[in-house]
Motif scaffolding. Sequence first.
Motif, PDB file in Angstrom:
ATOM      1  N   UNK A 141      57.264 -29.060  38.130  1.00 38.62           N
ATOM      2  CA  UNK A 141      58.036 -28.308  37.142  1.00 38.62           C
ATOM      3  C   UNK A 141      58.957 -27.273  37.773  1.00 38.62           C
ATOM      4  N   UNK A 190      54.606 -20.747  34.722  1.00 38.65           N
ATOM      5  CA  UNK A 190      53.510 -21.358  33.961  1.00 38.65           C
ATOM      6  C   UNK A 190      52.525 -20.286  33.515  1.00 38.65           C
ATOM      7  N   UNK A 241      48.930 -19.529  30.780  1.00 35.87           N
ATOM      8  CA  UNK A 241      47.969 -19.871  29.741  1.00 35.87           C
ATOM      9  C   UNK A 241      47.967 -18.708  28.754  1.00 35.87           C
ATOM     10  N   UNK A 276      58.793 -28.021  23.136  1.00 35.81           N
ATOM     11  CA  UNK A 276      58.742 -28.730  24.418  1.00 35.81           C
ATOM     12  C   UNK A 276      58.239 -27.872  25.586  1.00 35.81           C
ATOM     13  N   UNK A 304      55.681 -26.076  25.462  1.00 34.18           N
ATOM     14  CA  UNK A 304      54.226 -26.029  25.388  1.00 34.18           C
ATOM     15  C   UNK A 304      53.622 -27.350  25.847  1.00 34.18           C
ATOM     16  N   UNK A 305      52.840 -27.273  26.908  1.00 40.05           N
ATOM     17  CA  UNK A 305      52.239 -28.470  27.498  1.00 40.05           C
ATOM     18  C   UNK A 305      50.979 -28.872  26.759  1.00 40.05           C
ATOM     19  N   UNK A 306      50.173 -27.888  26.376  1.00 37.76           N
ATOM     20  CA  UNK A 306      48.934 -28.219  25.675  1.00 37.76           C
ATOM     21  C   UNK A 306      48.565 -27.150  24.659  1.00 37.76           C
ATOM     22  N   UNK A 356      49.121 -23.855  26.951  1.00 39.91           N
ATOM     23  CA  UNK A 356      49.678 -23.863  28.308  1.00 39.91           C
ATOM     24  C   UNK A 356      51.190 -23.954  28.144  1.00 39.91           C
ATOM     25  N   UNK A 388      55.230 -23.674  29.740  1.00 40.84           N
ATOM     26  CA  UNK A 388      56.111 -23.784  30.915  1.00 40.84           C
ATOM     27  C   UNK A 388      57.507 -23.290  30.541  1.00 40.84           C
ATOM     28  N   UNK A 441      50.061 -18.091  35.717  1.00 46.21           N
ATOM     29  CA  UNK A 441      49.659 -18.915  36.861  1.00 46.21           C
ATOM     30  C   UNK A 441      50.437 -18.501  38.101  1.00 46.21           C
TER      31      UNK A 441
END
Lengths: 149, 149
Positions: A57, A65, A67, A91, A93-95, A108, A110, A138
């Motif tokens: 990424x 990144x 959380x 988009x 938001x990964x999870x 999560x 990005x 992160x």
Amino acid sequence: MKDIRQKLVEQLRTGNCTPRIALLARKLKEPSTTLHYNIKKLEREGAILGYKAVFDHRKIGGGFTAFVLLTLSPDEYGDPERLANEFAKHPQIESVDIITGDWELILKVRTKDQDDYFEFVKKVISKKGVTKIKTLTSLRQMKSEFVEL
Amino acid sequence: MKDIRQKLVEQLRTGNCTPRIALLARKLKEPSTTLHYNIKKLEREGAILGYKAVFDHRKIGGGFTAFVLLTLSPDEYGDPERLANEFAKHPQIESVDIITGDWELILKVRTKDQDDYFEFVKKVISKKGVTKIKTLTSLRQMKSEFVEL
DNA sequence: TAAATAATTGAATATCATTCAATCCTATGA
DNA sequence: TCATAGGATTGAATGATATTCAATTATTTA
């Protein structure tokens, strides 16, 4: 020069890929038709949801990144899925997970950089229903999506 | 009957897939050779790390998901990467991040069930250097690996 | 402005996924 | 034990696709 790069990333991020059956056939020493049959079965059963690219990424404008832990107001308590689904659409938001304990949701996220993240928190995450936000930034990713980095 | 299923999951979890260039060419209305060139470039640059399947973990023996927050003992402080890398090796661990704040590491872990998770914590996560463990159990996943569920 | 390098593209080729039909295996019940 | 039905395996044939190559165009560099 066309800017295809961005469009490709967009498409490959969530799908538009396919298993390499012939390669797997060589690796596992099984006929490719057998593997084909078994893969289609996994797809039919819903065990395989899709095929996608895994990105570094940092190299596609997602160098930051985090959380994000959220608590919800009592009126959202009964239906945390509504908010969770809303977050899931973005988009960046990964999870999105509904969790036990002191917090109701963990995201999560990005973004390009910390400034971008701050904007994202203000615009998207801080909304009616969210009463508390804790960001775990992160510093270093060692593994992501089961892939060691 | 062969048990190919498990081997396939194992292989597809982290790779052995490939982009569907012809499909993308139709979607984006670009010549497939142009897309091929641009994708290879992304791979060369390290922006694309690989291609993999996305699973519904509940259907492949990974019904339990948790985020694990860890604090490390002062002697591990200086080099949290050592422990992080060790965790990253385990197939049950989806992601490993070194983070800011009250905790040093966050893991995302997938196991068959809660019993399996408990065993995993005892055997793998509880080791010299880890001084505190907090588990956030996922009750419901709305999005994972950028894919809405 | 020239030269070098990178990007785009159509045509040709090599590789691969997919289909199909035949065969084999396994579970089920009489 | 045996017959049967559904699922699983597989080779051969086909259709689709990735990949290579060479030519052209665009962009960067000196």
